[in-house]
Design an enzyme around this catalytic site. Structure first.
Site, short mmCIF file in Angstrom:
data_model
loop_
_atom_site.label_atom_id
_atom_site.label_comp_id
_atom_site.label_asym_id
_atom_site.label_seq_id
_atom_site.Cartn_x
_atom_site.Cartn_y
_atom_site.Cartn_z
N GLU A 62 0.80 -1.23 0.00
CA GLU A 62 0.00 0.00 0.00
C GLU A 62 0.83 1.28 0.00
O GLU A 62 0.76 2.09 0.95
CB GLU A 62 -0.95 0.02 1.21
N GLU A 96 -5.69 -8.44 0.81
CA GLU A 96 -6.31 -8.09 2.09
C GLU A 96 -7.77 -7.76 1.85
O GLU A 96 -8.09 -7.06 0.88
CB GLU A 96 -5.70 -6.83 2.75
C1 PNW Z 1 -4.25 -1.73 5.61
N1 PNW Z 1 -7.32 3.95 5.21
O1 PNW Z 1 -4.09 -0.42 6.07
C2 PNW Z 1 -2.94 -2.36 5.97
O2 PNW Z 1 -2.27 -3.00 4.90
C3 PNW Z 1 -2.99 -3.22 7.17
O3 PNW Z 1 -1.71 -3.23 7.77
C4 PNW Z 1 -4.08 -2.73 8.11
O4 PNW Z 1 -4.06 -3.39 9.35
C5 PNW Z 1 -5.40 -2.91 7.40
O5 PNW Z 1 -5.40 -2.28 6.14
C6 PNW Z 1 -6.59 -2.42 8.20
O6 PNW Z 1 -6.51 -1.05 8.44
C7 PNW Z 1 -4.96 0.61 5.83
O7 PNW Z 1 -7.35 4.84 6.10
C8 PNW Z 1 -4.94 1.64 6.75
O8 PNW Z 1 -7.99 4.04 4.17
C9 PNW Z 1 -5.73 2.75 6.54
C10 PNW Z 1 -6.53 2.81 5.41
C11 PNW Z 1 -6.56 1.77 4.50
C12 PNW Z 1 -5.76 0.66 4.72
#
Ligand code: PNW
Length: 442
Positions: A166, A350
């Site tokens: 990401e 994911e």
């Molecule tokens: C992903 N947003 O993170 C990550 O790859 C993981 O490590 C994380 O635990 C998971 O999604 C759940 O949050 C994100 O704010 C963090 O849009 C924030 C966002 C999206 C994905």
């Protein structure tokens, strides 16, 4: 151990990331990462905690492998902590840190589970941050050197490489808005942190192919279908620009070798030849999907060219994220329609949801809401497959409740409940459900 082939079957499994599950931050010569530093700063993490212990997977990884085996999973996506491999982020390699991943990979293979290893899930070695982090072009070169070290150590057994996790979220939350490590608030200037990650991806893909020939390489993106709040030209333009930052900056570059027009003026950090490096052929595209994004034209005091608006009319997870499974079908079909033959096969790397997940009096976690979420999203993947999109895998986020970044331990994404006082694991109802879903297949 023999390698598990990464083609010809559908990958079912789950994902985690090093800093979110490993703990043992001082073990065996690990160096510090930007997340160790960030968590030490007061007020950064909702519960004031850190990944210092997390799920203790560094010591309890055998239980994680057993959980995957019990699910009937044939793939596990984990990440490698760069500061365990190179405590300074460059130069000297730390063999005891690499040995942990050696044990994990062999343990997975003993159970017929394909290791999907992500090289970078946001835990940058602190010495590299001190030298400018991803705002510095050199970090891309350092990343490729680290990739070569890992390919040499594990390339004979890893089934699939992920370079970055990401890069959009890391750029946006880490460098533009500062709610994640390293906590910088650079707004649109954070573009450079995105570009340097992309360059690092391209250089690392070359290093992985050289050191680990034949192992598929993917980039893992967080993608979102973008919707405008109205059909007004202002809202439509804001949505177009947001889509360029969130999705197309990390797709057009990699798949087409171009920056989207909306970002064309962003670029004095883009050197001649960078896009050729960034657009290495990919074997697979990793897609992390959580929810769509609703965008409006910016208000008067907003320095950004867009404004994010809460999506109404859908149920929300414990995190407050809207549950919109059809957004996943829309996203996948949209990728195919936009990129056509330039789109490699896709793996959902994911997908999942956070709920409070309190155990009942008997210790059971009856997470019916997670079962409904996963069921609907897997069906949405099935609909995309029926529409002809080549989707090769579905990995749930996450195998375990874990350290959810700025939310600390307050958001539980796991198929397995973790008691963070003891590290004890207990499968939730959703784990049992997912086992049955995997057994049924497509
Ligand atoms: C992903 N947003 O993170 C990550 O790859 C993981 O490590 C994380 O635990 C998971 O999604 C759940 O949050 C994100 O704010 C963090 O849009 C924030 C966002 C999206 C994905």
């Amino acid at each position: 151990m023999t390698r598990v082939p990464a083609s010809g079957q559908f990958w079912w499994g789950a994902a985690t990331a090093s800093y979110q599950v490993e703990g043992a931050v001082d073990a065996d010569g690990r160096g510090r990462s930007i997340w160790d530093t960030f968590c030490d700063e007061p007020g950064r993490i909702a519960d004031g905690l850190s990944g210092a212990d997390a799920c203790r997977s560094y010591d309890r990884w055998r239980e994680d492998v057993q959980l995957l085996d019990g699910l009937g999973a044939n793939a596990y996506r984990f990440s490698i902590a760069w500061p365990r491999v190179q405590p300074q982020g460059h130069g000297r390699v730390n063999p005891p840190g690499l040995a942990y991943y050696d044990r994990l990979v062999d343990g997975l293979l003993e159970h017929g589970i394909a290791p999907f290893a992500t090289l970078y899930h946001w835990d940058l070695p602190q010495p590299l941050e001190d030298a400018g982090g991803w705002m510095a072009r050199d970090t891309a070169e350092r990343f490729a050197e680290y990739a070569a070290v890992v390919a040499d150590a594990l390339g004979d057994r890893v089934a699939c490489w992920g370079t970055l996790n990401e890069p959009f979220v890391h750029m946006a939350l880490g460098y533009a808005f500062g709610t994640h490590a390293p906590g910088e608030v650079l707004l649109l200037d954070a573009f450079a942190a995105g570009h340097h990650q992309l360059l690092g991806h391209g250089l690392a893909a070359q290093a992985l192919r050289a050191g680990s020939p034949g192992t598929p390489v993917m980039l893992v993106n967080n993608l979102t279908p973008v919707r405008a709040t109205s059909t007004s030209p202002e809202d439509a333009e804001a949505a177009h620009v947001y889509d360029a930052f969130h999705n197309r900056m990390f797709l057009d570059t990699v798949l087409l070798g171009t920056y989207p027009d909306a970002l064309a003026e962003a670029g004095d950090v883009v050197h001649d030849g960078d896009l050729a490096t960034i657009s290495q052929p990919l074997d697979l595209l990793g897609v992390n999907y959580y929810n769509p994004t609703l965008v409006a034209a910016p208000g008067a005091d907003n320095p950004l060219p867009f404004e994010l608006v809460p999506i109404e009319g859908y149920p929300t997870t414990g995190f407050g994220w809207p549950v919109v499974p059809e957004g996943l079908t829309e996203l996948l079909v949209g990728l195919r329609d936009t990129y056509g033959d330039a789109l490699p096969p896709v793996v959902i790397t994911e997908n999942g949801c956070a709920y409070p997940d309190e155990p009942g009096p008997d210790g059971e976690v009856d997470d019916a809401d997670r079962i409904a979420y996963l069921d609907a999203h897997i069906s949405a993947v099935g609909a995309a497959r029926d529409a002809g999109v080549d989707v090769r895998g579905y990995l749930a986020w996450s195998l375990l409740d874990n350290f959810e970044w700025a939310e600390g331990y307050t958001q539980r994404f796991g198929l397995t409940h973790v008691d963070f006082a003891t590290g004890d694991r207990r499968p939730k109802a959703s784990y049992e459900w997912f086992r049955g879903r995997i057994a049924r297949g497509w």
